[in-house]
Design a protein around this motif. Structure first.
Motif, short mmCIF file in Angstrom:
data_model
loop_
_atom_site.label_atom_id
_atom_site.label_comp_id
_atom_site.label_asym_id
_atom_site.label_seq_id
_atom_site.Cartn_x
_atom_site.Cartn_y
_atom_site.Cartn_z
N LEU A 1 0.80 -1.23 0.00
CA LEU A 1 0.00 0.00 0.00
C LEU A 1 0.83 1.27 0.00
O LEU A 1 0.29 2.37 0.07
CB LEU A 1 -0.96 -0.01 1.21
N PHE B 1 -0.13 2.96 -3.89
CA PHE B 1 -1.39 2.26 -4.14
C PHE B 1 -1.73 2.16 -5.63
O PHE B 1 -2.46 1.26 -6.04
CB PHE B 1 -2.53 2.94 -3.38
N ASN B 2 -1.17 3.07 -6.45
CA ASN B 2 -1.53 3.07 -7.88
C ASN B 2 -1.22 1.73 -8.54
O ASN B 2 -2.04 1.18 -9.28
CB ASN B 2 -0.79 4.19 -8.62
N ARG C 1 -3.65 -1.03 -7.18
CA ARG C 1 -5.00 -0.86 -7.74
C ARG C 1 -5.05 -1.33 -9.19
O ARG C 1 -5.90 -2.12 -9.59
CB ARG C 1 -5.40 0.62 -7.66
N ARG D 1 -0.99 2.39 5.83
CA ARG D 1 -1.98 3.08 5.00
C ARG D 1 -3.22 2.23 4.72
O ARG D 1 -3.96 2.48 3.77
CB ARG D 1 -1.31 3.55 3.69
N GLU E 1 -6.74 4.04 5.19
CA GLU E 1 -6.92 4.99 4.09
C GLU E 1 -7.42 4.30 2.81
O GLU E 1 -8.21 4.86 2.05
CB GLU E 1 -5.54 5.61 3.87
N HIS E 2 -6.95 3.09 2.57
CA HIS E 2 -7.25 2.43 1.29
C HIS E 2 -8.24 1.27 1.39
O HIS E 2 -8.56 0.65 0.38
CB HIS E 2 -5.95 1.90 0.67
N GLU F 1 -11.40 1.08 -0.84
CA GLU F 1 -11.12 0.81 -2.24
C GLU F 1 -10.69 -0.65 -2.44
O GLU F 1 -11.04 -1.29 -3.43
CB GLU F 1 -10.06 1.77 -2.78
#
Ligand code: CLF
Ligand code: SF4
Length: 305
Positions: free
Chosen positions: A107, A110-111, A114, A137, A140-141, A144
């Motif tokens: 993480l 994250f790009n 994802r 993190r 935060e993620h 998603e």
């Protein structure tokens, strides 16, 4: 008996809000179910960055939180990862889990994570998604991750008290900058607990990995496991530190298997224990304890079990 009820007999602290599909996936996940040894998982090494410094980690190698130290993985782009997955899916019939476990933190950037999950899901709607993270993190993620169809999350937590954490973490990157000592450890621990709690409330299946470091945290580990079980984790995996050259802990004496098993026994009153972890690497592929090579010539994927 329904799948969810059966799973509850295996993992009593599994969140009650998980879907039947997630329950089925858990029973076939080779890390979460010791009976699922016929199924294979594949790690995609797409995450090279990290946002903390563990005192047992040498960045030349894979993230030690989910790996055997001393090996380093090549890093793939999300498109290369998809290609690699397609190749291995053709070769390994029972490949049903895709995990992201480094070689840094899944993480921290994250790009890539994802994008990789999106590409794999377009190709395979049924595959189980799993990640391993230091947890900084996660909160935060996590929404998603849930939306991307991730069902299984491993958070490595080595301390619950900042004074113990301060001996394990060199620094922690926060939004306010680099934090060290107890301040850094406290920041990380709070983020980890927030992430574990949020993930399990969403119905994700959370495992906590803990690196047992003699004279540093091994007596403190039951407190860690007790706390994470209150926060919604359903499985604990205590792994021994393997000292790595060039790190602060390079001369540490590792915990022996008798001590490790006593620790696991003590902790099983709080949380179900995992006994079959292979401390595999960030590009491992195959059944736990087996090794696979891809015939394409470029793939060095290797599981060291
Ligand atoms: Fe990989 Fe980890 Fe998922 Fe498994 S490994 S991200 S939960 S699919 Fe498994 Fe390997 Fe042990 Fe990890 S044996 S090091 S526990
Ligand atoms: Fe190394 Fe993993 Fe710790 Fe990051 S989280 S410092 S990659 S062991």
């Amino acid at each position: 008996m329904s799948v969810n009820k059966y799973l509850k007999t295996r993992l009593p602290q599994i969140p009650s809000n998980i879907t039947e599909e997630a329950a089925k996936k858990t029973l076939k996940h080779p890390c979460y179910s010791s009976e699922a040894h016929e199924y294979a998982r594949m790690h995609l090494p797409i995450a090279p960055k990290c946002n903390i410094q563990c005192n047992y980690c040498n960045r030349k190698f894979d993230c030690v939180n989910e790996s055997r130290p001393g090996v380093s993985s090549e890093v793939l782009t999300p498109f290369e990862a998809l290609k690699r997955y397609k190749e291995m899916k053709d070769k390994i019939k029972k490949l049903i889990v895709v995990g992201i476990a480094g070689p840094g933190d899944a993480l921290a950037d994250f790009n890539n994570t994802r994008e990789t999950f999106k590409l794999i899901r377009e190709f395979d709607s049924k595959v189980t998604f799993c990640i391993s993270t230091n947890g900084l993190r996660l909160a935060e993620h996590v929404d998603e991750l849930y939306a991307l169809g991730v069902t299984h999350i491993t958070v490595t937590m080595n301390a619950i008290d900042p004074n113990v954490g301060a001996m394990i973490y060199g620094y922690v990157n926060s939004q306010e900058g680099k934090l060290t000592g107890e301040e850094g450890a406290r920041y990380l621990i709070n983020k980890q607990l927030e992430g574990v709690e949020k993930a399990s409330k969403l119905g994700l299946i959370v495992k906590v990995n803990t690196v047992a470091i003699k004279e540093i945290n091994h007596k403190h580990i039951p407190k860690v496991i007790e706390e994470v079980s209150k926060r919604g984790a359903c499985l604990s995996n205590i792994i021994p530190l393997i000292p790595v050259e060039g790190t602060k802990f390079e001369n540490m004496t590792p915990i022996v298997s008798g001590e490790l098993n006593m620790l696991r026994k003590e902790c099983c009153s709080f949380l179900t224990q995992m006994y079959h972890c292979k401390q595999c690497r960030a590009d491992a592929v195959g059944r736990l304890g087996e090794e696979h090579r891809c015939g394409a010539g470029t793939c060095q994927s290797k599981l060291i079990g």
